[in-house]
Design a protein around this motif. Structure first.
Motif, short mmCIF file in Angstrom:
data_model
loop_
_atom_site.label_atom_id
_atom_site.label_comp_id
_atom_site.label_asym_id
_atom_site.label_seq_id
_atom_site.Cartn_x
_atom_site.Cartn_y
_atom_site.Cartn_z
N ASN A 149 7.59 -34.86 -5.09
CA ASN A 149 7.56 -33.66 -4.25
C ASN A 149 8.89 -33.51 -3.52
OD1 ASN A 149 6.99 -31.55 -2.53
ND2 ASN A 149 5.06 -32.39 -1.80
N TYR A 150 9.64 -32.47 -3.88
CA TYR A 150 10.94 -32.21 -3.28
C TYR A 150 10.86 -31.27 -2.08
CZ TYR A 150 13.62 -34.45 -7.02
OH TYR A 150 14.18 -35.36 -7.87
N ILE A 151 9.70 -30.70 -1.82
CA ILE A 151 9.57 -29.75 -0.73
C ILE A 151 9.88 -30.44 0.60
CG2 ILE A 151 7.98 -28.25 0.53
CD1 ILE A 151 6.56 -27.71 -2.13
N GLY A 152 10.82 -29.87 1.34
CA GLY A 152 11.20 -30.42 2.63
C GLY A 152 12.35 -31.41 2.57
N THR A 153 12.74 -31.84 1.37
CA THR A 153 13.77 -32.87 1.27
C THR A 153 15.17 -32.34 1.57
OG1 THR A 153 14.02 -32.48 -1.12
CG2 THR A 153 12.46 -34.19 -0.43
N GLY A 171 5.89 -37.12 -18.85
CA GLY A 171 4.79 -37.29 -17.92
C GLY A 171 3.68 -38.14 -18.51
N VAL A 172 2.95 -38.82 -17.62
CA VAL A 172 1.81 -39.65 -18.02
C VAL A 172 0.53 -38.86 -17.81
CG1 VAL A 172 0.52 -41.75 -17.51
CG2 VAL A 172 3.02 -41.79 -17.44
N GLY A 173 -0.22 -38.62 -18.87
CA GLY A 173 -1.45 -37.84 -18.76
C GLY A 173 -1.14 -36.49 -18.13
N SER A 174 -1.86 -36.16 -17.07
CA SER A 174 -1.56 -34.93 -16.33
C SER A 174 -1.00 -35.25 -14.95
CB SER A 174 -2.84 -34.08 -16.20
OG SER A 174 -3.86 -34.82 -15.57
N LYS A 175 -0.46 -36.46 -14.78
CA LYS A 175 0.00 -36.92 -13.47
C LYS A 175 1.44 -36.55 -13.16
CE LYS A 175 -2.98 -41.01 -13.73
NZ LYS A 175 -2.98 -42.50 -13.79
N GLY A 176 2.23 -36.27 -14.17
CA GLY A 176 3.66 -36.03 -13.96
C GLY A 176 3.94 -34.64 -13.43
N VAL A 177 4.18 -34.54 -12.13
CA VAL A 177 4.38 -33.24 -11.48
C VAL A 177 5.72 -33.24 -10.77
CG1 VAL A 177 3.50 -31.60 -9.78
CG2 VAL A 177 1.90 -32.95 -11.16
N LEU A 178 6.48 -32.16 -10.97
CA LEU A 178 7.72 -31.91 -10.25
C LEU A 178 7.45 -30.73 -9.33
CD1 LEU A 178 10.61 -33.11 -10.29
CD2 LEU A 178 11.23 -31.34 -11.92
N ARG A 179 7.30 -31.01 -8.04
CA ARG A 179 6.92 -29.97 -7.10
C ARG A 179 8.12 -29.56 -6.23
NH1 ARG A 179 2.05 -28.14 -5.51
NH2 ARG A 179 1.02 -29.89 -6.57
N GLY A 180 8.40 -28.26 -6.25
CA GLY A 180 9.43 -27.75 -5.37
C GLY A 180 10.85 -27.89 -5.88
N LYS A 181 11.03 -28.20 -7.17
CA LYS A 181 12.37 -28.39 -7.71
C LYS A 181 12.37 -28.09 -9.20
CE LYS A 181 16.50 -30.01 -6.32
NZ LYS A 181 17.24 -29.34 -5.23
N GLY A 182 13.38 -27.36 -9.66
CA GLY A 182 13.52 -27.06 -11.08
C GLY A 182 14.58 -27.92 -11.74
N LEU A 183 14.73 -27.75 -13.05
CA LEU A 183 15.69 -28.50 -13.85
C LEU A 183 16.69 -27.55 -14.47
CD1 LEU A 183 13.17 -30.87 -15.68
CD2 LEU A 183 14.50 -31.39 -13.63
N HIS A 219 4.51 -31.01 -15.26
CA HIS A 219 4.14 -29.75 -14.61
C HIS A 219 5.17 -29.44 -13.53
CE1 HIS A 219 0.82 -27.38 -12.21
NE2 HIS A 219 1.82 -26.60 -12.59
N ILE A 220 5.83 -28.30 -13.65
CA ILE A 220 6.80 -27.86 -12.64
C ILE A 220 6.15 -26.72 -11.85
CG2 ILE A 220 9.11 -26.93 -12.22
CD1 ILE A 220 9.95 -28.08 -14.93
N THR A 221 6.12 -26.87 -10.53
CA THR A 221 5.35 -25.90 -9.75
C THR A 221 5.91 -25.74 -8.33
OG1 THR A 221 3.09 -25.28 -9.10
CG2 THR A 221 3.68 -27.60 -8.87
N GLN A 222 5.54 -24.66 -7.70
CA GLN A 222 5.74 -24.34 -6.28
C GLN A 222 7.22 -24.28 -5.89
OE1 GLN A 222 3.01 -26.51 -3.77
NE2 GLN A 222 3.64 -25.41 -1.94
N LEU A 223 7.94 -23.38 -6.52
CA LEU A 223 9.32 -23.10 -6.14
C LEU A 223 9.35 -21.78 -5.38
CD1 LEU A 223 9.70 -25.25 -8.45
CD2 LEU A 223 11.81 -24.06 -9.02
N ASN A 224 9.02 -21.84 -4.09
CA ASN A 224 9.05 -20.64 -3.23
C ASN A 224 8.43 -19.44 -3.93
OD1 ASN A 224 10.62 -21.80 -0.96
ND2 ASN A 224 12.24 -21.96 -2.49
N PRO A 225 7.19 -19.52 -4.37
CA PRO A 225 6.62 -18.45 -5.20
C PRO A 225 6.47 -17.11 -4.49
CG PRO A 225 4.91 -19.99 -4.52
CD PRO A 225 6.22 -20.61 -4.13
N GLN A 226 6.57 -17.11 -3.17
CA GLN A 226 6.44 -15.85 -2.44
C GLN A 226 7.70 -15.00 -2.48
OE1 GLN A 226 6.88 -18.89 -1.27
NE2 GLN A 226 7.27 -18.95 0.94
#
Length: 384
Positions: free
Chosen positions: A74-78, A142-154, A169-176
């Motif tokens: 989780n990169y959100i806030g870093t 990623g392992v199973g469905s556990k590999g999540v990159l939150r708040g950061k893209g590649l 899973h890449i998710t939650q990049l300031n979606p608003q």
């Protein structure tokens, strides 16, 4: 002493088991289509980063690596938050449910935001707007469905090549916010395979190939999930989905599930050769394909279900496999007869141009099967 030795032995066995388990999480399968031959980190030993800082370091260094994501990073806030003046574009007719915009590249003031633009304050997470620059020779798994990159893209650019991104899973990049972040960016790259990836809740593009050549690319078995609470089209669907504008790009789009979007799914231009085969588009209130000048597209064996406009405009070359007669024209160039597309409650999908087929000849071409909506159950994370 005896207890200590036994405890140490037990800990060692558990550690060995974990290492052995992780060792099995290597790249699964091989790329079809244009990115055939991509090896990523190759035989580099696989390892799990301990933190977002170590993950970033491994992705950006010059060492070939097999990087295992067995949890959420989780990169959100870093990198802190920013508050500044953005805008409410003309598309946002539903404040609170629509997307306001960060003023990236002067988008709010250069006319792209439309007429009647209103200045508003925007507060966003800074990590989301700046992607990690992935270096050459990396496998990210990623392992199973556990590999999540939150708040950061590649971002794979500036000559980086030979990269595999699989089962994350890449998710939650300031979606608003429009310009809140792109999930995966290519710009001046080559040999990139993106497989069994899920992308959701992105501010801007889920996948973008920029103006510089991105060479040979395959996007396979991935899920582009457009469901959102902040929709540029004000209908709970993401607009900015797939943008392909590179020079001399060759992109295979196979076996992907693209759903709940309203546009750019994909938009093609630049000088892009696109083979879109056996994908499933579902619930698109706007357009799927938008083919600008320079786009060269063969679309076959795809399913369009509840897609208002499968093809918005065609200013380039487009073949939509419309009949059994023209399907035979593919054999000499693709190595197989083109498969028919399938439609349910969807608009028309014109395209009979075969004048550009010679540009596919001699290249690595993905196989094609009959159109099927079963792709919804096989695309995305945790499904290898």
């Amino acid at each position: 002493m005896k207890f200590s030795i036994l405890a140490l032995a037990s800990a060692y066995s558990a550690s060995a088991a974990v290492i052995g388990e992780r060792a099995t999480y290597r790249v699964s399968g091989a790329a079809e289509g244009f990115a055939k031959g991509t090896t990523g980190g190759g035989n580099a030993p696989c390892a799990v980063p301990s933190s977002v800082a170590q993950l970033t370091a491994w992705l950006t260094d010059s060492t070939p690596r097999c990087i295992i994501l067995d949890k959420e990073f989780n990169y959100i806030g870093t990198e802190g938050r920013a508050t500044e003046t953005g805008c409410r574009p003309s598309s946002n007719t539903c404040p609170g449910k629509g997307q306001d915009a960060i003023n990236s590249a002067s988008w709010c003031t250069n006319g792209n935001a439309g007429a009647g633009v209103k200045s508003v304050s925007v507060t966003y997470d800074k990590a989301g707007v700046k992607a990690i620059n992935v270096a050459s020779n990396k496998s990210i798994i990623g392992v199973g469905s556990k590999g999540v990159l939150r708040g950061k893209g590649l971002r794979i650019a500036n000559g980086a090549r030979n990269v595999i991104i699989q089962n994350i899973h890449i998710t939650q990049l300031n979606p608003q916010y429009i310009w809140g972040g792109d999930a995966i960016t290519l710009n001046g790259a080559d040999l990139v395979w993106i497989d069994h990836v899920k992308i959701s809740l992105i501010g801007r593009q889920m996948f973008v190939a920029g103006y510089e050549a991105s060479g040979r690319v395959t996007i396979s078995n991935s899920e582009f999930d457009g469901q959102t609470s902040w929709s540029a089209s004000c209908d709970g669907r993401h607009y900015w989905t797939i943008l392909l504008l590179g020079g001399s790009d060759m992109i295979t789009l196979k076996g992907n599930y693209i759903h709940h979007t309203s546009g750019r799914s994909p938009k093609i231009g630049g000088n892009t050769l696109l083979h879109a085969v056996n994908n499933y588009w579902y619930s698109n209130t706007g357009h799927a394909f938008d083919n600008e000048a320079g786009g060269q597209v063969i679309a076959e064996g795809n399913v369009f279900q509840n897609v208002a406009t499968p093809l918005k405009t065609n200013k380039g070359h487009f073949f939509a496999s419309p009949s059994t007669t023209t399907n035979t024209a593919c054999k000499n160039y693709l190595g197989h007869n083109c498969q028919l597309n399938a439609f349910g409650s969807s608009g028309s999908f014109p395209g009979t141009d075969t004048s550009f087929f010679n540009n596919f000849k001699g290249k690595n071409i993905a196989s094609a099967g009959k159109a099927s909506s079963n792709i919804a159950s096989t695309a995305g994370v945790g499904k290898i």
